[in-house]
Write a protein that holds these residues in place. Structure first.
Motif, PDB file in Angstrom:
ATOM      1  N   GLU A 121       3.483   9.501  -8.354  1.00 55.87           N
ATOM      2  CA  GLU A 121       2.204   8.808  -8.522  1.00 55.87           C
ATOM      3  C   GLU A 121       2.394   7.323  -8.231  1.00 55.87           C
ATOM      4  O   GLU A 121       3.431   6.736  -8.540  1.00 55.87           O
ATOM      5  CB  GLU A 121       1.685   8.989  -9.947  1.00 55.87           C
ATOM      6  CG  GLU A 121       0.326   8.347 -10.206  1.00 55.87           C
ATOM      7  CD  GLU A 121      -0.780   8.998  -9.389  1.00 55.87           C
ATOM      8  OE1 GLU A 121      -1.071   8.467  -8.293  1.00 55.87           O
ATOM      9  OE2 GLU A 121      -1.340  10.007  -9.839  1.00 55.87           O
ATOM     10  N   ILE A 122       1.379   6.734  -7.630  1.00 60.52           N
ATOM     11  CA  ILE A 122       1.350   5.284  -7.401  1.00 60.52           C
ATOM     12  C   ILE A 122       0.277   4.674  -8.285  1.00 60.52           C
ATOM     13  O   ILE A 122      -0.832   5.205  -8.387  1.00 60.52           O
ATOM     14  CB  ILE A 122       1.047   4.945  -5.929  1.00 60.52           C
ATOM     15  CG1 ILE A 122       2.144   5.483  -5.006  1.00 60.52           C
ATOM     16  CG2 ILE A 122       0.915   3.428  -5.743  1.00 60.52           C
ATOM     17  CD1 ILE A 122       1.860   5.275  -3.524  1.00 60.52           C
ATOM     18  N   LEU A 123       0.603   3.567  -8.919  1.00 58.49           N
ATOM     19  CA  LEU A 123      -0.372   2.780  -9.670  1.00 58.49           C
ATOM     20  C   LEU A 123      -0.489   1.428  -8.981  1.00 58.49           C
ATOM     21  O   LEU A 123       0.476   0.662  -8.929  1.00 58.49           O
ATOM     22  CB  LEU A 123       0.074   2.603 -11.127  1.00 58.49           C
ATOM     23  CG  LEU A 123       0.214   3.878 -11.957  1.00 58.49           C
ATOM     24  CD1 LEU A 123       0.711   3.537 -13.367  1.00 58.49           C
ATOM     25  CD2 LEU A 123      -1.103   4.634 -12.030  1.00 58.49           C
ATOM     26  N   ALA A 124      -1.654   1.151  -8.411  1.00 58.18           N
ATOM     27  CA  ALA A 124      -1.896  -0.117  -7.725  1.00 58.18           C
ATOM     28  C   ALA A 124      -2.385  -1.137  -8.749  1.00 58.18           C
ATOM     29  O   ALA A 124      -3.501  -1.032  -9.248  1.00 58.18           O
ATOM     30  CB  ALA A 124      -2.929   0.071  -6.622  1.00 58.18           C
ATOM     31  N   VAL A 125      -1.546  -2.097  -9.067  1.00 55.55           N
ATOM     32  CA  VAL A 125      -1.877  -3.092 -10.092  1.00 55.55           C
ATOM     33  C   VAL A 125      -2.390  -4.357  -9.406  1.00 55.55           C
ATOM     34  O   VAL A 125      -1.638  -5.085  -8.768  1.00 55.55           O
ATOM     35  CB  VAL A 125      -0.647  -3.415 -10.963  1.00 55.55           C
ATOM     36  CG1 VAL A 125      -1.031  -4.390 -12.078  1.00 55.55           C
ATOM     37  CG2 VAL A 125      -0.066  -2.135 -11.554  1.00 55.55           C
ATOM     38  N   SER A 126      -3.681  -4.610  -9.514  1.00 51.45           N
ATOM     39  CA  SER A 126      -4.320  -5.733  -8.829  1.00 51.45           C
ATOM     40  C   SER A 126      -4.035  -7.070  -9.515  1.00 51.45           C
ATOM     41  O   SER A 126      -4.143  -7.192 -10.732  1.00 51.45           O
ATOM     42  CB  SER A 126      -5.831  -5.518  -8.777  1.00 51.45           C
ATOM     43  OG  SER A 126      -6.495  -6.689  -8.348  1.00 51.45           O
ATOM     44  N   LEU A 159      -5.489  -0.500 -11.033  1.00 49.41           N
ATOM     45  CA  LEU A 159      -5.572  -1.115 -12.353  1.00 49.41           C
ATOM     46  C   LEU A 159      -5.822  -2.612 -12.211  1.00 49.41           C
ATOM     47  O   LEU A 159      -5.343  -3.255 -11.274  1.00 49.41           O
ATOM     48  CB  LEU A 159      -4.272  -0.865 -13.129  1.00 49.41           C
ATOM     49  CG  LEU A 159      -3.814   0.598 -13.202  1.00 49.41           C
ATOM     50  CD1 LEU A 159      -2.544   0.704 -14.042  1.00 49.41           C
ATOM     51  CD2 LEU A 159      -4.914   1.482 -13.771  1.00 49.41           C
ATOM     52  N   LEU A 160      -6.549  -3.179 -13.154  1.00 47.37           N
ATOM     53  CA  LEU A 160      -6.964  -4.581 -13.089  1.00 47.37           C
ATOM     54  C   LEU A 160      -6.124  -5.478 -13.999  1.00 47.37           C
ATOM     55  O   LEU A 160      -5.448  -5.010 -14.905  1.00 47.37           O
ATOM     56  CB  LEU A 160      -8.436  -4.699 -13.482  1.00 47.37           C
ATOM     57  CG  LEU A 160      -9.417  -3.843 -12.668  1.00 47.37           C
ATOM     58  CD1 LEU A 160     -10.809  -3.935 -13.282  1.00 47.37           C
ATOM     59  CD2 LEU A 160      -9.432  -4.283 -11.211  1.00 47.37           C
ATOM     60  N   ASP A 161      -6.188  -6.784 -13.690  1.00 46.42           N
ATOM     61  CA  ASP A 161      -5.560  -7.812 -14.526  1.00 46.42           C
ATOM     62  C   ASP A 161      -4.042  -7.692 -14.554  1.00 46.42           C
ATOM     63  O   ASP A 161      -3.407  -7.764 -15.609  1.00 46.42           O
ATOM     64  CB  ASP A 161      -6.124  -7.734 -15.955  1.00 46.42           C
ATOM     65  CG  ASP A 161      -5.852  -9.004 -16.751  1.00 46.42           C
ATOM     66  OD1 ASP A 161      -5.572 -10.048 -16.122  1.00 46.42           O
ATOM     67  OD2 ASP A 161      -5.912  -8.950 -17.985  1.00 46.42           O
ATOM     68  N   GLY A 162      -3.444  -7.544 -13.386  1.00 45.60           N
ATOM     69  CA  GLY A 162      -1.995  -7.450 -13.293  1.00 45.60           C
ATOM     70  C   GLY A 162      -1.266  -8.674 -13.819  1.00 45.60           C
ATOM     71  O   GLY A 162      -0.145  -8.570 -14.310  1.00 45.60           O
TER      72      GLY A 162
END
Length: 212
Positions: A121-126, A159-162
């Motif tokens: 799985e990939i989690l894209a942390v913005s 995902l937001l607020d990295g």
């Protein structure tokens, strides 16, 4: 009287020459800085397979459990890293304004589809800025991130607020930056900047326990 005028004239000329020299030095330094930035940009934006080792970095976090976090996704739902235990995970720190991220993302989309059946799985942390005090502006920023993700074809969670979890991950400053976690949540590899697709796949295989 004439002598005083001559002395004053010489002093003025000397000051002018010193000022001119300082200005020239400043211009040279400015041009050198611009040249360095251009060279660095060229070094980052390399095509796939141009560098077998990409821009892999050594992190003191390798071999240690990934710092826990809970962030909000684009739907407003809370997502915990702990909920992905048992899967190999790539934490991909990115931003909509990041040019190298736009080159890398299509590779990640393909790799996600390829290795998802094996538990990847990939989690894209913005790392896009969020105006948390202005609800109207915050809503617009979320929409902009969602549109960018859709345009890039991102099918994995965003995902937001990295920035809120940057410190435990070593103060992330280069984008994209990725941390590859094995099924136990241990960081087994990292990369900073634009690497090759082969390098990304190699790190994914490490996370899956298929490579070294």
């Amino acid at each position: 009287m004439k002598r005083n005028v001559l002395v004053v004239g010489i002093v003025v000329i000397v000051i002018a020459l010193l000022g001119l020299a300082g200005w020239a030095n400043w211009q040279n330094r400015k041009q050198a800085a611009v040249k360095l930035q251009v060279e660095q940009a060229k070094a980052v934006l390399v095509p796939d397979n141009a560098s077998p080792n990409g821009l892999s970095m050594h992190s003191p976090l390798v071999g240690k459990p990934a710092p826990a976090f809970t962030l909000t996704n684009l739907k407003g739902e809370e997502v915990s890293l702990a909920s992905y235990k048992g899967k190999a995970v790539q934490l991909n720190f990115w931003a909509t304004w990041c040019a190298p991220c736009k080159i890398e993302t299509p590779w990640l989309v393909e790799l996600q589809k390829q290795y998802a059946p094996q538990g990847f799985e990939i989690l894209a942390v913005s790392f896009d800025d969020l105006d948390k005090e202005d609800k109207t502006l915050l809503a617009k920023e979320k929409v902009d991130i969602a549109k960018s993700a859709q345009k890039l074809g991102i099918s994995y969670p965003v995902l937001l607020d990295g920035d809120s979890i940057s410190k435990p991950y070593g103060d992330v400053e280069v984008f994209p930056t990725s941390f590859f976690l094995d099924r136990n949540g241990t960081i087994v590899a990292t990369s900073a900047g634009l690497t090759s697709k082969d390098e990304l796949e190699s790190n994914i295989r490490k996370a899956l326990g298929e490579g070294k």
